[in-house]
Design a protein around this motif. Structure first.
Motif, PDB file in Angstrom:
ATOM      1  N   GLU A 261      35.633  43.734  37.993  1.00 56.64           N
ATOM      2  CA  GLU A 261      34.275  43.597  38.525  1.00 56.64           C
ATOM      3  C   GLU A 261      33.607  42.341  37.972  1.00 56.64           C
ATOM      4  OE1 GLU A 261      31.657  46.943  38.602  1.00 56.64           O
ATOM      5  OE2 GLU A 261      33.308  48.337  38.924  1.00 56.64           O
ATOM      6  N   GLU A 262      33.922  41.993  36.729  1.00 57.03           N
ATOM      7  CA  GLU A 262      33.317  40.796  36.126  1.00 57.03           C
ATOM      8  C   GLU A 262      33.783  39.535  36.850  1.00 57.03           C
ATOM      9  OE1 GLU A 262      35.182  42.935  33.890  1.00 57.03           O
ATOM     10  OE2 GLU A 262      33.367  44.128  33.608  1.00 57.03           O
ATOM     11  N   SER A 263      35.095  39.470  37.176  1.00 53.56           N
ATOM     12  CA  SER A 263      35.590  38.273  37.854  1.00 53.56           C
ATOM     13  C   SER A 263      35.023  38.172  39.273  1.00 53.56           C
ATOM     14  CB  SER A 263      37.122  38.257  37.879  1.00 53.56           C
ATOM     15  OG  SER A 263      37.621  39.346  38.636  1.00 53.56           O
ATOM     16  N   VAL A 264      34.861  39.321  39.938  1.00 55.57           N
ATOM     17  CA  VAL A 264      34.270  39.324  41.282  1.00 55.57           C
ATOM     18  C   VAL A 264      32.809  38.897  41.201  1.00 55.57           C
ATOM     19  CG1 VAL A 264      33.608  40.789  43.222  1.00 55.57           C
ATOM     20  CG2 VAL A 264      35.868  41.029  42.206  1.00 55.57           C
ATOM     21  N   ALA A 265      32.066  39.435  40.228  1.00 46.78           N
ATOM     22  CA  ALA A 265      30.645  39.082  40.066  1.00 46.78           C
ATOM     23  C   ALA A 265      30.493  37.597  39.751  1.00 46.78           C
ATOM     24  CB  ALA A 265      30.018  39.934  38.973  1.00 46.78           C
ATOM     25  N   GLN A 266      31.382  37.072  38.917  1.00 50.15           N
ATOM     26  CA  GLN A 266      31.317  35.654  38.574  1.00 50.15           C
ATOM     27  C   GLN A 266      31.592  34.793  39.803  1.00 50.15           C
ATOM     28  OE1 GLN A 266      34.168  34.433  35.632  1.00 50.15           O
ATOM     29  NE2 GLN A 266      33.436  32.321  35.592  1.00 50.15           N
ATOM     30  N   TYR A 267      32.600  35.161  40.576  1.00 53.25           N
ATOM     31  CA  TYR A 267      32.936  34.413  41.788  1.00 53.25           C
ATOM     32  C   TYR A 267      31.765  34.424  42.772  1.00 53.25           C
ATOM     33  CZ  TYR A 267      35.103  33.202  46.228  1.00 53.25           C
ATOM     34  OH  TYR A 267      35.387  32.616  47.429  1.00 53.25           O
ATOM     35  N   LEU A 268      31.171  35.596  42.984  1.00 57.43           N
ATOM     36  CA  LEU A 268      30.050  35.694  43.926  1.00 57.43           C
ATOM     37  C   LEU A 268      28.851  34.883  43.453  1.00 57.43           C
ATOM     38  CD1 LEU A 268      30.220  39.471  44.910  1.00 57.43           C
ATOM     39  CD2 LEU A 268      30.807  37.511  46.332  1.00 57.43           C
ATOM     40  N   SER A 269      28.583  34.889  42.149  1.00 62.16           N
ATOM     41  CA  SER A 269      27.435  34.119  41.648  1.00 62.16           C
ATOM     42  C   SER A 269      27.687  32.622  41.770  1.00 62.16           C
ATOM     43  CB  SER A 269      27.122  34.503  40.203  1.00 62.16           C
ATOM     44  OG  SER A 269      28.177  34.114  39.346  1.00 62.16           O
TER      45      SER A 269
END
Length: 154
Positions: free
Chosen positions: A37-45
């Motif tokens: 979830e952290e890598s997805v959140a970072q990518y989206l941001s």
């Protein structure tokens, strides 16, 4: 090819296949990255995107269709078209001019939009060598076929 050459070539193929197989089967391929979830959140941001749940998506979709009023369709009038300017020129082709130069000149004077397309048209219709060295009247309303008939001997 002699039999010695053929044997040497075959041995080389067998040796290289063995080496590649060794690397393939001994390589560590368990290095798969876990999606968190952290890598997805970072990518989206980084991309300035936002993730929403399926429930939020369906509710937004439902409110969008409900909020869209059913309007009476009015007859649309076409916007006034600007008159396209017609460019005219006297094309003077001199002895020794290449067909590419003629096409470039036509594009420069706004008779055609793309000299490469016109050159390709002339080549596909076997008219590239039939261009006559003289003066020709051409304009931007003419099609490729009309311009080709004007400047060739066909």
């Amino acid at each position: 090819m002699t039999s010695k050459n053929l044997r040497g070539f075959s041995a080389g193929i067998i040796l290289s296949t063995g080496i590649l197989a060794g690397f393939y089967y001994t390589a560590d391929t368990d290095k798969t990255s876990e999606l968190s979830e952290e890598s997805v959140a970072q990518y989206l941001s980084e991309k300035g995107e936002l993730a929403i749940s399926k429930e939020e998506y369906t509710s937004l979709k439902d409110t969008e269709t409900a909020a869209a009023p059913v309007a009476k369709e009015e007859p649309k009038t076409a916007p006034p078209k600007e008159e396209e300017k017609v460019y005219q020129m006297t094309l003077t082709i001199t002895q020794g001019m290449s067909t590419g130069e003629v096409c470039d000149l036509l594009q420069k004077e706004n008779i055609i939009k793309n000299s490469d397309e016109f050159l390709k048209y002339l080549r596909t219709n076997n008219l590239e060598g039939a261009v006559r060295a003289e003066s020709h009247q051409v304009n931007s309303k003419m099609s490729f076929d009309e311009i080709a008939k004007e400047i060739t001997s066909s």
